[in-house]
Design a protein around this motif. Sequence first.
Motif, PDB file in Angstrom:
ATOM      1  N   ILE A  17       0.830  -1.219   0.000  1.00 49.95           N
ATOM      2  CA  ILE A  17       0.000   0.000   0.000  1.00 49.95           C
ATOM      3  C   ILE A  17       0.856   1.255   0.000  1.00 49.95           C
ATOM      4  N   ASN A  18       2.131   1.133   0.374  1.00 46.21           N
ATOM      5  CA  ASN A  18       2.997   2.321   0.352  1.00 46.21           C
ATOM      6  C   ASN A  18       3.219   2.828  -1.074  1.00 46.21           C
ATOM      7  N   LEU A  71       0.822   3.195  -3.187  1.00 42.30           N
ATOM      8  CA  LEU A  71      -0.342   3.994  -3.582  1.00 42.30           C
ATOM      9  C   LEU A  71      -0.051   5.468  -3.317  1.00 42.30           C
ATOM     10  N   GLU A  72      -0.574   6.305  -4.220  1.00 42.45           N
ATOM     11  CA  GLU A  72      -0.332   7.727  -4.048  1.00 42.45           C
ATOM     12  C   GLU A  72      -1.044   8.260  -2.798  1.00 42.45           C
ATOM     13  N   ASN A  73      -0.384   9.176  -2.111  1.00 46.85           N
ATOM     14  CA  ASN A  73      -0.927   9.815  -0.906  1.00 46.85           C
ATOM     15  C   ASN A  73      -1.171   8.837   0.254  1.00 46.85           C
ATOM     16  N   VAL A  74      -0.591   7.636   0.145  1.00 44.04           N
ATOM     17  CA  VAL A  74      -0.635   6.689   1.263  1.00 44.04           C
ATOM     18  C   VAL A  74       0.786   6.547   1.794  1.00 44.04           C
ATOM     19  N   TYR A  75       0.945   6.659   3.096  1.00 46.10           N
ATOM     20  CA  TYR A  75       2.268   6.539   3.701  1.00 46.10           C
ATOM     21  C   TYR A  75       2.226   5.453   4.750  1.00 46.10           C
ATOM     22  N   LEU A  76       3.116   4.465   4.601  1.00 48.16           N
ATOM     23  CA  LEU A  76       3.117   3.340   5.523  1.00 48.16           C
ATOM     24  C   LEU A  76       4.464   3.239   6.234  1.00 48.16           C
ATOM     25  N   TYR A  77       4.410   3.153   7.543  1.00 49.19           N
ATOM     26  CA  TYR A  77       5.624   2.920   8.322  1.00 49.19           C
ATOM     27  C   TYR A  77       5.404   1.683   9.177  1.00 49.19           C
TER      28      TYR A  77
END
Lengths: 344, 272
Positions: free
Chosen positions: A289-290, A292-298
């Motif tokens: 999912i990181n 995907l645009e405008n999605v930020y995953l940590y």
Amino acid sequence: MEIIIVGLSHKNAPVEIREKLAFQDNELNAALAGLKALPMVKEAVILSTCNRVELYLVVKELEKAEEAIKEFFSGYHKINRSFFEQHLYTYVGSEALRHIIRVSASLDSMVVGETQIFGQVKEAYARARQNGAVAKIFGNLFQKMFAVIKRIRTETEIGRLPVSVSSIAVDLAEKIFETLEEKTIVIVGAGSMSELTAKHLIKKGVKKVFVSNRSYENAVELAARVGGEAIKYESLYDYVLKADIVIVSTGAPHFVILRDEINRCMQKRNQKPLFFIDISVPRNIDPKINDLENVYLYNIDDLESIVNNNKDERAKCISKAEEIAEKGKEDLLKYFNSIVLKSS
Amino acid sequence: MELILIYATVFLYLLSLAAYWLYFFRKTPLFEYSSLIVLGLGGLSHLCSLLYRSMILNYLPLTSSYETLSFLSFCIILIILLIQLRHKITVLGSFILPVALLIFIVALGMYKEIEPVKLIFRNRWFSVHLPFVFLSYANFVMSLGISIVYLIQEHQVKSHRIGKVSHALPSLAMLDSLNYKLLSLGLVFLSIGIVAGAVWEKEAFGSYWMWSPKEVWALITALIYFSWLHLRFFKGWRGKKSAFFSIAGFLSMAFTYLGVNTLFKGFHNFIK
């Protein structure tokens, strides 16, 4: 005339001793008056925090003063000297000035670089001033010392970078959203780590918190603790749709947040940015999912590695900070000597 | 008189640029406020030089390349100041002030003494057309700078590179919202400019639209920005996509302003 510090801290005294010698806020005025009443004490500041109790004093007759101060501790708190004496340290003159600076700059703290201690020192000084326990020497020395601390703060990164996973989550959220006010978070899984992170975010003004868990009862419990609302596990994505930040930490051995669902979600929410924090092991959010645009995953490793970087950065700052502290100490010492010279 | 103001302006801009760069490396209030105050003074001196020309011309100081570029850089400075005052973002100055300064220096390279204004330009529609077009350009230049900063910051956050760079730059939400405001406002200014230009053309040449290269490219520029606005509203093209649109719009705008004048012959070539 000499400057002396007598005290103890987390470094060499256990909490059982520290708590016995601590001065509560409502005792400070009386304690300051007690110190001032000692014939060899000219000026006094009391710093009493949960990690340290220290008396900063300008005294005449150094030898006698040290004894008198120990007596003061024992007399004031009504405890035997043998109980605490071996934990006390004493700094005099140049050593004392160095110690004041290092304490205020948080170079002597349990967590080096924490910012609270400087405020506590300032308060201690203000309190002593109100009680007339500070005169010319400390008045000037503390002001000069504050300037040194400010220099350390602005010229090094010490204290600027967060060093815990939950404060880094807040930091990241602010890098994405600017402010957390009016934001909505969804917590998936009722683990203690997600609770801690959520509490940090809530402190920053998050508006709405939804809690989802496979066991609804646990969700209700956590929701009550953080002031949020429990939601049914099945309707999770409906709430992700409304959320800005999603914290996931369940014991599930598989992904609970899937890429295709989030992709659909992003279209429905007109691409409003979404910040995911995955603190579960094994991971619960599909790492794809990181992309995907405008999605930020940590995930937990990403956060830990920032923690480590920031710790390294802080460590790098320490030698620079010590350098500034040392130079500041020299200036303070020069000033102190010039006053002593004039008055003698 | 005018030259003194110009030298003062350049000097103050350079001084404030130094403060912005120092601030970038060392975030002290001293650099923060000195950059703002010195830039404000520079802007004031710049404004005086424009007003001086304007008084002598008895017209807008937008009759030569020097004047238009000078006005453009002044508008950019004004926007930098407004953003810094309103949003407390100091770091943008270190990126965008050099651009404004460069434009001003290019303007100075084309410096010309004041010449009488041709009669055809002494028209109230034309005097609306000019300032609005350049105001819109200033917005677009500013948005370009912010878009580039956005792309840098986005890359940092996306690829988990959280460190000195990401800490020095504003948040994604702030950059995106500034970009949105600048582009929308720029689009409004550009539309007013184009419409006023068309009315002037009607009065001066008897036709609203003559399909000159300049007009065609201005239309293309406006269309790029209009499609951005549409996509942002209906498809959520924010963030990175907005930033790329801003870059595309800027390129088209730069070509309209500079390229068309050099490559094509048309009535807009009055500048030469």
